[in-house]
Design a protein around this motif. Structure first.
Motif, PDB file in Angstrom:
ATOM      1  N   ASN A 179      19.522  39.164  14.746  1.00  0.00           N
ATOM      2  CA  ASN A 179      18.711  38.480  13.743  1.00  0.00           C
ATOM      3  C   ASN A 179      17.405  39.248  13.600  1.00  0.00           C
ATOM      4  N   PHE A 180      17.142  39.781  12.417  1.00  0.00           N
ATOM      5  CA  PHE A 180      15.937  40.575  12.201  1.00  0.00           C
ATOM      6  C   PHE A 180      14.668  39.743  12.350  1.00  0.00           C
ATOM      7  N   ALA A 181      14.679  38.515  11.851  1.00  0.00           N
ATOM      8  CA  ALA A 181      13.487  37.667  11.930  1.00  0.00           C
ATOM      9  C   ALA A 181      13.164  37.322  13.381  1.00  0.00           C
ATOM     10  N   GLN A 182      14.165  36.960  14.163  1.00  0.00           N
ATOM     11  CA  GLN A 182      13.940  36.639  15.576  1.00  0.00           C
ATOM     12  C   GLN A 182      13.461  37.871  16.343  1.00  0.00           C
ATOM     13  N   ALA A 183      14.044  39.013  16.057  1.00  0.00           N
ATOM     14  CA  ALA A 183      13.620  40.247  16.718  1.00  0.00           C
ATOM     15  C   ALA A 183      12.170  40.555  16.370  1.00  0.00           C
ATOM     16  N   ALA A 184      11.812  40.363  15.120  1.00  0.00           N
ATOM     17  CA  ALA A 184      10.436  40.628  14.681  1.00  0.00           C
ATOM     18  C   ALA A 184       9.458  39.735  15.430  1.00  0.00           C
ATOM     19  N   VAL A 185       9.784  38.461  15.575  1.00  0.00           N
ATOM     20  CA  VAL A 185       8.911  37.539  16.307  1.00  0.00           C
ATOM     21  C   VAL A 185       8.766  37.987  17.753  1.00  0.00           C
ATOM     22  N   SER A 186       9.872  38.359  18.392  1.00  0.00           N
ATOM     23  CA  SER A 186       9.814  38.777  19.802  1.00  0.00           C
ATOM     24  C   SER A 186       9.009  40.057  19.983  1.00  0.00           C
ATOM     25  N   LEU A 187       8.962  40.885  18.939  1.00  0.00           N
ATOM     26  CA  LEU A 187       8.208  42.141  18.997  1.00  0.00           C
ATOM     27  C   LEU A 187       6.778  41.997  18.487  1.00  0.00           C
ATOM     28  N   GLY A 188       6.471  40.851  17.900  1.00  0.00           N
ATOM     29  CA  GLY A 188       5.146  40.645  17.338  1.00  0.00           C
ATOM     30  C   GLY A 188       4.922  41.443  16.062  1.00  0.00           C
ATOM     31  N   LEU A 189       5.987  41.660  15.309  1.00  0.00           N
ATOM     32  CA  LEU A 189       5.935  42.429  14.069  1.00  0.00           C
ATOM     33  C   LEU A 189       6.476  41.596  12.915  1.00  0.00           C
ATOM     34  N   GLY A 190       6.280  42.076  11.718  1.00  0.00           N
ATOM     35  CA  GLY A 190       6.875  41.440  10.560  1.00  0.00           C
ATOM     36  C   GLY A 190       8.317  41.877  10.392  1.00  0.00           C
TER      37      GLY A 190
END
Length: 92
Positions: free
Chosen positions: A10-21
């Protein structure tokens, strides 16, 4: 970064975990796939799945040094020109 997406699918979940958009993560993954020369993920509007090459990349990353990789660490760092730093082999 690739491992974060591969683990969550999931791109959105990965972005949250990385602190990125999410757009940043998507762009980096696209550029990483271009650098590798093959698709690692299959995306549609509802799901993300790993390709055979993507699965192999995850296995290779874990086998290289499991302690070195986590979902919160980028698999590959990109320079301002969008090109991965170092060799792709070194990135995983």
């Amino acid at each position: 970064m690739f491992l974060a997406v591969a683990q969550s699918l999931n791109f959105a979940q990965a972005a949250v975990s990385l602190g990125l958009g999410q757009p940043t993560v998507s762009q980096h993954i696209r550029k990483f796939e271009q650098a590798v020369g093959r698709p690692l993920l299959v995306r549609d509007t509802r799901s993300v799945i790993l390709t055979v090459d993507g699965e192999a990349m995850v296995v290779d990353a874990g086998a290289a040094d499991p302690a070195r990789f986590s979902a919160s660490e980028p698999l590959c760092h990109f320079g301002s020109d969008g090109v991965p730093g170092g060799s792709v082999a070194a990135a995983y």
